[in-house]
Scaffold this motif. Structure first.
Motif, PDB file in Angstrom:
ATOM      1  N   PRO A   1      11.547   6.738  79.809  1.00  0.00           N
ATOM      2  CA  PRO A   1      11.115   7.826  79.031  1.00  0.00           C
ATOM      3  C   PRO A   1      12.608   8.387  78.385  1.00  0.00           C
ATOM      4  O   PRO A   1      13.418   7.796  78.679  1.00  0.00           O
ATOM      5  CB  PRO A   1      11.247   8.845  80.314  1.00  0.00           C
ATOM      6  CG  PRO A   1      11.729   8.214  81.557  1.00  0.00           C
ATOM      7  CD  PRO A   1      11.763   6.837  81.050  1.00  0.00           C
ATOM      8  N   THR A   2      12.180   9.279  77.505  1.00  0.00           N
ATOM      9  CA  THR A   2      13.509   9.831  76.895  1.00  0.00           C
ATOM     10  C   THR A   2      13.669  11.224  77.094  1.00  0.00           C
ATOM     11  O   THR A   2      12.684  12.227  77.184  1.00  0.00           O
ATOM     12  CB  THR A   2      13.079   9.629  75.299  1.00  0.00           C
ATOM     13  OG1 THR A   2      12.117   8.642  75.283  1.00  0.00           O
ATOM     14  CG2 THR A   2      14.291   9.381  74.306  1.00  0.00           C
ATOM     15  N   LEU A   3      14.835  11.556  77.186  1.00  0.00           N
ATOM     16  CA  LEU A   3      15.057  12.749  77.456  1.00  0.00           C
ATOM     17  C   LEU A   3      16.372  13.466  76.491  1.00  0.00           C
ATOM     18  O   LEU A   3      17.393  12.816  76.383  1.00  0.00           O
ATOM     19  CB  LEU A   3      15.764  13.157  78.963  1.00  0.00           C
ATOM     20  CG  LEU A   3      15.782  14.274  79.546  1.00  0.00           C
ATOM     21  CD1 LEU A   3      14.561  14.970  79.985  1.00  0.00           C
ATOM     22  CD2 LEU A   3      16.536  14.442  80.754  1.00  0.00           C
ATOM     23  N   PHE A   4      16.157  14.675  76.066  1.00  0.00           N
ATOM     24  CA  PHE A   4      16.978  15.202  74.856  1.00  0.00           C
ATOM     25  C   PHE A   4      17.467  14.219  74.056  1.00  0.00           C
ATOM     26  O   PHE A   4      18.562  13.824  73.544  1.00  0.00           O
ATOM     27  CB  PHE A   4      18.221  15.829  75.369  1.00  0.00           C
ATOM     28  CG  PHE A   4      17.661  16.730  76.567  1.00  0.00           C
ATOM     29  CD1 PHE A   4      17.096  18.078  76.138  1.00  0.00           C
ATOM     30  CD2 PHE A   4      18.287  16.715  77.880  1.00  0.00           C
ATOM     31  CE1 PHE A   4      16.653  18.777  77.025  1.00  0.00           C
ATOM     32  CE2 PHE A   4      17.996  17.612  78.863  1.00  0.00           C
ATOM     33  CZ  PHE A   4      17.148  18.702  78.427  1.00  0.00           C
ATOM     34  N   GLY A   5      16.433  13.251  73.533  1.00  0.00           N
ATOM     35  CA  GLY A   5      16.850  12.203  72.507  1.00  0.00           C
ATOM     36  C   GLY A   5      17.568  10.942  73.091  1.00  0.00           C
ATOM     37  O   GLY A   5      17.770  10.189  72.318  1.00  0.00           O
ATOM     38  N   PHE A   6      17.914  11.120  74.259  1.00  0.00           N
ATOM     39  CA  PHE A   6      18.621   9.955  75.033  1.00  0.00           C
ATOM     40  C   PHE A   6      17.461   8.938  75.593  1.00  0.00           C
ATOM     41  O   PHE A   6      16.583   9.412  76.321  1.00  0.00           O
ATOM     42  CB  PHE A   6      19.546  10.216  76.127  1.00  0.00           C
ATOM     43  CG  PHE A   6      20.960  10.684  75.419  1.00  0.00           C
ATOM     44  CD1 PHE A   6      21.567  10.009  75.107  1.00  0.00           C
ATOM     45  CD2 PHE A   6      21.198  12.203  75.704  1.00  0.00           C
ATOM     46  CE1 PHE A   6      22.656  10.453  74.472  1.00  0.00           C
ATOM     47  CE2 PHE A   6      22.202  12.719  74.974  1.00  0.00           C
ATOM     48  CZ  PHE A   6      23.045  11.872  74.758  1.00  0.00           C
ATOM     49  N   GLU A   7      17.432   7.537  75.500  1.00  0.00           N
ATOM     50  CA  GLU A   7      16.370   6.918  76.247  1.00  0.00           C
ATOM     51  C   GLU A   7      17.160   6.496  77.472  1.00  0.00           C
ATOM     52  O   GLU A   7      18.209   6.067  77.773  1.00  0.00           O
ATOM     53  CB  GLU A   7      16.151   5.417  75.458  1.00  0.00           C
ATOM     54  CG  GLU A   7      14.703   5.157  75.703  1.00  0.00           C
ATOM     55  CD  GLU A   7      14.542   3.613  75.155  1.00  0.00           C
ATOM     56  OE1 GLU A   7      15.371   2.960  74.424  1.00  0.00           O
ATOM     57  OE2 GLU A   7      13.667   2.869  75.662  1.00  0.00           O
ATOM     58  N   LEU A   8      16.436   6.884  78.694  1.00  0.00           N
ATOM     59  CA  LEU A   8      16.733   6.754  79.885  1.00  0.00           C
ATOM     60  C   LEU A   8      16.796   5.216  80.331  1.00  0.00           C
ATOM     61  O   LEU A   8      15.913   5.026  81.115  1.00  0.00           O
ATOM     62  CB  LEU A   8      16.073   7.883  81.087  1.00  0.00           C
ATOM     63  CG  LEU A   8      16.306   9.152  80.593  1.00  0.00           C
ATOM     64  CD1 LEU A   8      15.502   9.906  81.557  1.00  0.00           C
ATOM     65  CD2 LEU A   8      18.083   9.474  80.776  1.00  0.00           C
ATOM     66  N   ASN A   9      17.492   4.283  80.077  1.00  0.00           N
ATOM     67  CA  ASN A   9      17.500   3.030  80.197  1.00  0.00           C
ATOM     68  C   ASN A   9      18.687   2.504  81.103  1.00  0.00           C
ATOM     69  O   ASN A   9      18.821   1.142  81.305  1.00  0.00           O
ATOM     70  CB  ASN A   9      17.178   2.356  78.960  1.00  0.00           C
ATOM     71  CG  ASN A   9      18.302   2.553  77.825  1.00  0.00           C
ATOM     72  OD1 ASN A   9      19.221   3.270  78.282  1.00  0.00           O
ATOM     73  ND2 ASN A   9      18.167   2.159  76.736  1.00  0.00           N
ATOM     74  N   THR A  10      19.673   3.329  81.375  1.00  0.00           N
ATOM     75  CA  THR A  10      20.678   2.691  82.123  1.00  0.00           C
ATOM     76  C   THR A  10      20.584   3.578  83.361  1.00  0.00           C
ATOM     77  O   THR A  10      20.469   4.678  83.354  1.00  0.00           O
ATOM     78  CB  THR A  10      22.196   2.889  81.310  1.00  0.00           C
ATOM     79  OG1 THR A  10      22.145   4.103  80.991  1.00  0.00           O
ATOM     80  CG2 THR A  10      22.087   1.948  80.058  1.00  0.00           C
ATOM     81  N   ASP A  11      21.541   3.004  84.367  1.00  0.00           N
ATOM     82  CA  ASP A  11      21.701   3.634  85.755  1.00  0.00           C
ATOM     83  C   ASP A  11      22.651   4.878  85.460  1.00  0.00           C
ATOM     84  O   ASP A  11      22.340   6.001  86.071  1.00  0.00           O
ATOM     85  CB  ASP A  11      22.311   2.873  86.817  1.00  0.00           C
ATOM     86  CG  ASP A  11      21.266   1.839  87.485  1.00  0.00           C
ATOM     87  OD1 ASP A  11      20.022   2.351  87.459  1.00  0.00           O
ATOM     88  OD2 ASP A  11      21.690   0.852  88.040  1.00  0.00           O
ATOM     89  N   PHE A  12      23.472   4.512  84.452  1.00  0.00           N
ATOM     90  CA  PHE A  12      24.458   5.785  84.260  1.00  0.00           C
ATOM     91  C   PHE A  12      23.758   7.076  83.665  1.00  0.00           C
ATOM     92  O   PHE A  12      24.050   8.182  83.924  1.00  0.00           O
ATOM     93  CB  PHE A  12      25.437   5.192  83.199  1.00  0.00           C
ATOM     94  CG  PHE A  12      26.565   6.261  82.613  1.00  0.00           C
ATOM     95  CD1 PHE A  12      27.438   6.604  83.573  1.00  0.00           C
ATOM     96  CD2 PHE A  12      26.353   6.904  81.820  1.00  0.00           C
ATOM     97  CE1 PHE A  12      28.581   7.540  83.279  1.00  0.00           C
ATOM     98  CE2 PHE A  12      27.258   7.897  81.499  1.00  0.00           C
ATOM     99  CZ  PHE A  12      28.470   8.072  82.156  1.00  0.00           C
TER     100      PHE A  12
END
Lengths: 350, 289
Positions: free
Chosen positions: A163-174
């Motif tokens: 998913p994407t949140l506030f324009g960030f793609e949530l693709n890393t553990d960080f």
């Protein structure tokens, strides 16, 4: 407060109602916050994954503690409820194209509803009978997940996009760490405040003496079902987070072992304590992860250890539960309390 | 018709094994009021001790004797070290301590024997017997006979021997039993020891059918529908409950759907809990809320 003060005295209702009373508590909270913020910057990728697992476990453990620790209704169906949350969100987002946030909220509501339904036996059953009834719900939910193929995909894994949140793609553990941290913090605040409301007090009254609770006007039928619903709502959030973070949903993640793991967390942490849920979640996730790490490091010298790792994990897991129950049934929260008292009262014993 | 006979015999055999496993469970619950989630792990330990003893070259009868002795010691040890400190604790705590116990036992077995399934050494007669036109495996018939003998022996023990009567007295009323000079401690220890012994025989029969592996412990979970159906504290209940659940699983698997058959016991469990929580033969002492 002067160093010689022997207790905490309240001079107004405002101060008594405050969540934190002393400067030391604020100092500890700040310190804890600093550590939590620092973790993703210093942790290795392995421990970053572990940190995310802990965050999700905190949400689930608080949920279970509301039910088992505060309301006194044991549940062995945690794994099944996590599955409901995970699958609801995953199916809504993946199959029906709903936004992730809608999926997560729907997962919370859906799991609350399912939890309330499977909590119905609690209206007639107590203690060990309830444990067995919820054990059955665990098997029935997982059966539904495995065999209701056109909805859940059956035994096949359900793959979820990132998913994407506030324009960030949530693709890393960080990146995920901050999302999970926010959820865990929200769950903690909600859990703590719940027991300052009439609803939470009603739950505790049922735990302490259900007949007495009824006598003072707590409708045990309503509140028991509510306890299952509220608790399952938290669990649903944990399930939905698991689904989107791992991006793969399979029934194997939600077996009876998971239910037992969560029960172990709240027992080790402390039944009937929100902070205890956090300690327990950290402890029960970190210890196995640490054992794995040690076994990896010693692989050269002691190949036996690495080979027998799952067996050792299992044994240590059981041993932790037994030792805590025998020597400190009120868990880490109680140990922490005693340590604080020791320092505060020193040089006196009490 | 042949399918029916086959399913019935298999169901009854599984039911007999379930009854043996449930017997240990009911013994502990009846005498000490503890719900033992470690019953499956007891089955596992029983199966593996026999397997190991035969592996050392012992004759099968000696192997079973050794396993029984070890089971008695293990049962008493567990009662003394783990369950004694938990007396008077809440049901949640007692349930969790037995779950922890199950993990420890499974972990220990895994460290020694690994997870690879092993074949149980053959000493139960194998082959096929003709029954109403269907061929049924002899080991299944053997399981039924052995379970019947063991359950019969336990029934005799409870009605005829001093120790058995002492156990029933303790189950009925601990204080009254104490005033009659019965050692409640010894009865508790005996209940755990006997449960472990019945699990050795149950484990032997399970492992004979499924092979010696961690799977054996899973059998311990279907014990719950059996004991709830039969009544938690009833010895005859375990036999009837075992037979009903065993047959139900087989008929569902044979006539309806294999996957459904795994969950059917739990659906029965929920229904029974809703309608008649004390089961078919259990003592009506459930607390209503």
């Amino acid at each position: 407060m002067a160093a010689t003060a022997t207790g905490i005295y309240h001079r107004s209702y405002r101060s008594e109602l405050a969540l934190r009373h002393t400067q030391a508590e604020y100092a500890r909270l700040t310190l804890a916050a600093a550590v939590v913020v620092a973790v993703p910057f210093v942790a290795t990728p392995y421990w970053q994954t572990v940190a995310n697992q802990i965050g999700i476990a905190v949400v689930g453990a608080i949920g279970l503690n509301i039910l088992t620790g505060y309301t006194g209704q044991i549940s062995l169906g945690q794994g099944g409820f996590l599955a409901v949350g995970a699958y609801t969100s995953a199916i809504l987002v993946e199959r029906l194209g709903a936004p992730t946030l809608v999926g997560v909220v729907a997962a919370i509501l859906m799991t609350a509803a399912v939890g309330a339904f499977f909590g119905l036996p609690a209206l007639r059953l107590k203690g060990l009978y309830l444990a067995i009834a919820t054990l059955a719900s665990q098997f029935i939910i997982l059966y539904a997940v495995r065999n209701w193929e056109f909805v859940t995909g059956g035994v096949q894994a359900l793959v979820v996009g990132t998913p994407t949140l506030f324009g960030f793609e949530l693709n890393t553990d960080f990146r995920w760490y901050w999302v999970i941290l926010a959820c865990a913090a929200a769950a903690t605040v909600a859990g703590t405040n719940l027991f300052r409301t009439g609803l939470g007090r009603a739950f505790m009254a049922i735990r302490d003496q259900d007949i007495a609770a009824e006598a003072v006007g707590v409708n045990t039928v309503t509140y028991k079902v509510l306890a299952f619903a509220v608790s399952s709502g938290f669990v649903g959030l944990a399930g939905a987070l698991t689904a989107h973070w791992t991006t793969i949903v399979t029934w194997e993640r939600f077996t009876l072992d998971v239910s037992i793991l969560y029960l172990a967390m709240i027992i080790v942490g402390g039944l009937g304590s929100v902070s205890g849920s956090i300690y327990g979640a950290v402890f029960m996730i970190v210890v196995p992860a640490w054992i794995t790490q040690v076994a990896q490091d010693l692989r050269g010298q002691l190949s036996f250890l690495a080979r027998e790792l799952p067996a050792i994990q299992l044994g240590v897991f059981g041993l932790i539960i037994i030792l805590f129950l025998i020597f400190e049934p009120r868990g880490l929260a109680r140990i922490w309390h005693r340590m604080k008292d020791y320092v505060r009262l020193w040089p006196f014993r009490y | 018709m042949t399918t029916f006979v086959q399913l019935t015999v298999t169901g009854l055999a599984n039911g007999a094994i379930l009854a043996l496993a449930a017997l240990g469970f009911a013994l502990i619950y009846k005498a000490t009021g503890v719900i033992n989630f470690a019953q499956g792990a007891f089955l596992l330990v029983g199966a593996y001790t026999i397997f190991a003893a035969v592996g050392f070259g012992l004759h099968w009868s000696l192997a079973v004797a050794v396993a029984v002795v070890i089971a008695v010691l293990l049962g008493m040890l567990i009662e003394r070290l783990v369950l004694r400190p938990m007396i008077g604790e809440s049901p949640v705590a007692v349930i969790m301590v037995t779950i922890g116990l199950a993990s420890v036992l499974q972990g220990i077995v895994q460290v020694f024997f690994g997870t690879r399934p092993q074949r149980m050494p053959v000493f139960i007669p194998t082959g096929g017997a003709q029954l109403a036109g269907a061929t049924v495996p002899t080991e299944r018939l053997f399981a039924i006979v052995l379970a019947a003998v063991v359950l019969g022996a336990f029934s005799l023990f409870f009605t005829r021997s001093r120790h058995g009567i002492a156990m029933r007295a303790v189950a009925d009323d601990q204080q009254a039993a104490l005033t009659m000079g019965i050692s409640v401690r010894r009865v508790f220890a005996m209940a755990w020891a006997l449960a472990a012994v019945s699990a050795v025989l149950g484990g032997l029969l399970v492992a004979n059918i499924t092979g010696v592996s961690g799977e054996v412990a899973g059998f311990g979970l279907i014990v719950f529908p059996v004991v709830i159906l039969g009544g938690l504290d009833s010895i005859p209940g375990t036999m009837v409950g075992g037979a009903i659940i065993g047959l139900l699983v087989q008929y569902t698997a044979g006539y309806l759907d294999g996957a459904l058959s795994q969950v059917v016991p739990y659906i029965v469990l929920v229904l029974i809990l809703m309608v008649r929580p004390y089961g078919l033969f259990g003592e009506v002492r459930i607390e209503r809320v």
